[in-house]
Design a protein around this motif. Structure first.
Motif, PDB file in Angstrom:
ATOM      1  N   GLU A 203       0.868  -1.177   0.000  1.00 18.37           N
ATOM      2  CA  GLU A 203       0.000   0.000   0.000  1.00 18.37           C
ATOM      3  C   GLU A 203       0.912   1.237   0.000  1.00 18.37           C
ATOM      4  O   GLU A 203       1.164   1.837   1.042  1.00 18.37           O
ATOM      5  N   PRO A 204       1.442   1.581  -1.185  1.00 12.23           N
ATOM      6  CA  PRO A 204       2.505   2.598  -1.231  1.00 12.23           C
ATOM      7  C   PRO A 204       1.997   4.022  -1.035  1.00 12.23           C
ATOM      8  O   PRO A 204       2.022   4.833  -1.952  1.00 12.23           O
ATOM      9  N   VAL A 205       1.530   4.320   0.158  1.00 15.81           N
ATOM     10  CA  VAL A 205       0.976   5.657   0.417  1.00 15.81           C
ATOM     11  C   VAL A 205       2.064   6.669   0.758  1.00 15.81           C
ATOM     12  O   VAL A 205       1.812   7.871   0.740  1.00 15.81           O
ATOM     13  N   LEU A 206       3.253   6.203   1.083  1.00 14.13           N
ATOM     14  CA  LEU A 206       4.327   7.139   1.440  1.00 14.13           C
ATOM     15  C   LEU A 206       5.177   7.443   0.214  1.00 14.13           C
ATOM     16  O   LEU A 206       5.323   6.602  -0.675  1.00 14.13           O
ATOM     17  N   VAL A 219       2.685  11.705   3.064  1.00 13.36           N
ATOM     18  CA  VAL A 219       1.570  11.053   2.370  1.00 13.36           C
ATOM     19  C   VAL A 219       0.896  12.070   1.467  1.00 13.36           C
ATOM     20  O   VAL A 219       1.018  13.277   1.677  1.00 13.36           O
TER      21      VAL A 219
END
Lengths: 583, 176
Positions: A203-206, A219
């Motif tokens: 979950e590549p939110v950063l 984010v």
């Protein structure tokens, strides 16, 4: 003529074993072919400082801290053979510029120098750059004491900076998710958190926004880091940029005592460290075990610990009189419980053990059922959805242990039978351990009211405890020593990080005392320690044979094959096989 | 001060969508992420800048998190996050052009167009726009014509040896 012409050369000896020879700081060692230079240095016990490298993640090589000097044999002239020295190795020609050790692999006859003047200078320069914008707020930073920037500044820094104190100001105290706070100015752009969220949590939110000295981790506006594995980024962060809201500003790390144990929220049995000061738990962190949880753990499990200081803790034995629980002493409560149980025919008594109990407690529950001459014994099943990562579909930590100790393929199956008997009025007395039957099983308040005797052994108050005639306060998982078997069949140890509060005691002691009170045996007839309980287990259950509780390794040992696998570990093994990660 | 944007509102037409699909198709299925740069260029060419909506649209097209697109947008100064003027001046300020008078050129263009650069900085807010929305300026790093400084780009047109006194003539080329 060299003497090596008649005997095999080191390179041939190494090649037979799939190894290569590497000279590290003047000493030759053999390491497996394909090993990263940084890992070869670790094998040689040479420290190579690093920030962005992590054996479980890809190697972007963006911190430049792990620079080493590298050398290879000179290329022979056309038509010439390689020249070997008397010791069988080729001469090393050293490259003038350093290379990063994290992303390069070793080769035969490679030379590595980790402590030349140029390398020391390189590390000093990297640290000087890292400290340009890093705030010196160690006195209020949660990472102080275990911060790699502090440590490397002392060990590899130059102690002064040529830059004027004009730091780029970045966002501070940013709530990037429900459980994590970001102090951006402390970030050294190692990208470990970004890679973890991308490669492990999927979950590549950063991400990094902006460039150069303005680069900022964060984010996307409107998004948040709410993934159930997000707090692993806090563990990964080498500095104090990402901090856990649960631990932020609570305690200096050097005051904490670390106790290795296992998580008891599901059947995976994630290896953990419990960090305490006095008798209070301040944080839980994952402990590396590549066969169980790698280096990670879910946030939901990490934050669901109970402290001896919690208000919901049971701290004294309770006996109900006129509908109200009154505190009593152990002698009175145990004797009262035994006398009350003796009033019933064995067919009228049932025992509900728990998949949350240790193997030793389950053995004592089995012994208690035998003493009461009842065959009605079972556990509460907790089957839910797996998260396809580390949270097992079996939310009991020790169902496998219960199967072995209670000698049943489905120890949860008898619960329906017990409930049916209660509703039919056949079962009138019930002993329950570590379970809230109203929350976890299909029991109703009417079912509990129908019982003539209800004895509860638990560490926390619950609706079942409220309804009980007698409540015997036990120990929480963090207060226990013992063992459990996870879903894959691995026997693992719990260690006590704190002591039970008030008059609460270990569950195996409570059950032992109850058995002795029922049998009329003298106290010395029972097991004197949990090690003795385990010894009995080893003598009675085949899978535990010849094992001692004290000798169970910190990473556990497989005692039975269940065929169950842990999805995250399987994926990590695949990535390792593909060469994507090292560790 | 409020400025008037001269660019169309962010509406993805069938043509833009088709163009985007054509660019994405140039990459293997497992390397679709590589199309992020061409897609950003398409959007900026069409709408003048890349806003939040556009970032999220591109992310959706490529199966990425918006953050993964924003990383690229915020990395390259060539991509703008706010609307420029109809005519956007990018004035080189690297050494040769700086010595040839690019700062004076910037000052003169701002004077002639009524642009106030007091709220602009070189990093987070590099673009300054005139109140009428017609003109905007920003500094650029080397535009690769050091022998003919000061140089500048007006939209996609390259102009060399633009001495400050030639600023008015340059503006007149784009007026009307």
């Amino acid at each position: 003529m060299s003497s090596t012409e008649t005997s095999p050369r080191p390179k041939d000896i190494a090649a037979e074993k799939g190894m290569v020879n590497v000279q590290i700081d003047g000493h030759w060692i053999q390491v497996p072919r394909g090993t990263r230079m940084i890992e070869a240095c670790k094998i040689a016990e040479k420290e190579v400082p690093h920030y962005c490298y992590h054996p479980k993640l890809s190697s972007p090589g963006n911190c430049r801290m792990c620079m080493v000097q590298m050398g290879m044999p000179p290329r022979p002239a056309p038509g010439a053979d390689p020249a070997y020295q008397d010791d069988g190795y080729q001469e090393i020609s050293w490259m003038p510029r350093p290379v990063i050790a994290c992303a390069n692999t070793v080769a035969e006859n490679m030379g590595i120098r980790t402590n030349t003047d140029a390398i020391k200078k390189s590390r000093e320069n990297v640290l000087e750059f890292l400290l340009i914008n890093h705030p010196l707020d160690c006195p209020i930073c949660d990472k102080a004491g275990e911060c790699r920037l502090q440590e490397f500044s002392v060990e590899h820094g130059q102690g002064e900076s040529r830059f004027k104190e004009d730091k780029v100001k970045k966002p501070k105290n940013v709530k990037i998710g429900p459980r994590i706070t970001l102090d951006d100015e402390r970030c050294i752009m190692c990208s470990r958190c970004i890679r973890f969220m991308d490669e492990v949590a999927h979950e590549p939110v950063l991400g990094f926004s902006d460039r150069g000295t303005h680069t900022t981790v964060g984010v996307y506006p409107g998004r948040e880091l709410s993934n159930n594995y997000g707090l692993n980024t806090v563990d990964l962060c080498p500095v104090g940029a990402l901090t856990s809201n649960d631990f932020r500003f609570k305690m200096r790390t050097w005051f904490l005592k670390e106790t290795p144990s296992i998580d008891t929220h599901c059947g995976t049995g994630t290896n953990i460290s419990i960090w305490t000061r006095g008798n209070k738990i301040f944080r839980i962190t994952p402990r590396q075990n590549d066969d169980v949880n790698s280096c990670w753990m879910p946030d939901s499990h990490r934050l669901s610990y109970s402290c001896p200081t919690d208000e919901t803790r049971l701290t004294a034995p309770l006996i109900k009189a006129d509908g109200i629980h009154e505190e009593t002493c152990w002698n009175q409560s145990i004797r009262g419980a035994a006398d009350a149980l003796k009033q019933f025919d064995p067919s009228e008594i049932a025992v509900i053990a728990s998949g949350r109990q240790t193997n030793e407690e389950l053995l004592m529950m089995r012994t208690l059922a035998a003493e009461l001459e009842t065959e009605q014994i079972g556990i509460v099943s907790r089957l839910q959805e797996s998260d396809d990562m580390l949270i097992s579909s079996d939310r009991n930590p020790n169902t496998t242990g219960a199967k072995l100790v209670l000698a049943s393929d489905d120890p949860g199956a008898s619960l329906c039978h017990i409930l049916g008997n209660i509703r039919d009025g056949k079962t009138k007395a019930l002993v329950v351990a570590s379970e809230d039957l109203l929350e976890a099983a299909s029991f109703t308040e009417d079912d509990l009211r129908a019982l003539e005797l209800l004895i509860v052994i638990d560490h926390q108050t619950s609706a079942t405890a409220q309804a009980a005639d007698m409540v015997l306060p036990g120990a929480a998982p963090a207060e226990k020593r013992g063992s459990m078997v996870n879903v894959t069949g691995r026997l693992q140890k719990l260690n006590a990080a704190c002591v039970p509060p008030g008059d609460a005691r270990s569950d195996w002691e409570i059950i032992t005392d109850l058995i002795l009170a029922l049998s009329g045996d003298a106290p010395h007839e029972g097991p004197g320690s949990i090690d003795a309980v385990f010894e009995t287990l080893a003598n009675t259950v085949d899978e535990f044979q010849e094992i001692k509780l004290a000798s169970i390794p910190d990473l556990g040992q497989v005692i039975t094959e269940t065929g169950v696998t842990i999805p995250l570990v399987e994926r990590e093994n695949q990535r390792r096989a593909n060469g994507e990660i090292v560790g | 001060m409020e400025t008037t944007s001269t660019f169309p509102p962010f509406v993805i037409t069938a043509e833009i969508d088709a163009e985007a699909d054509k660019r994405i198709a140039q990459y293997p299925d497992d390397k679709k992420r590589s199309a992020v740069l061409p897609l950003l260029h398409i959007i900026q060419h069409q709408f003048g800048f890349i806003n939040k909506e556009a970032t999220e649209w591109i992310a959706g097209k490529l199966g990425l998190e918006p953050m993964q697109v924003f990383e690229v947008v915020s990395f390259y100064p060539g991509f703008r996050e706010s609307a420029p003027g109809k005519y956007h001046f990018r004035i080189c300020r690297t050494l040769s052009c700086a010595m040839a008078g690019s700062a004076e050129l910037m000052e003169r263009i701002c004077e002639l167009t009524g642009i106030d650069r007091s709220n602009s900085d070189s990093h987070h807010n590099p673009v300054a726009v005139s109140p009428c929305g017609q003109w905007s300026v920003e500094y650029a790093e080397c535009l690769a014509s050091c022998g003919t400084g000061p140089v500048c780009l007006v939209n996609d047109d390259f102009h060399e040896a633009v001495a400050p006194e030639k600023a008015e003539a340059l503006l007149n080329q784009y007026k009307g």
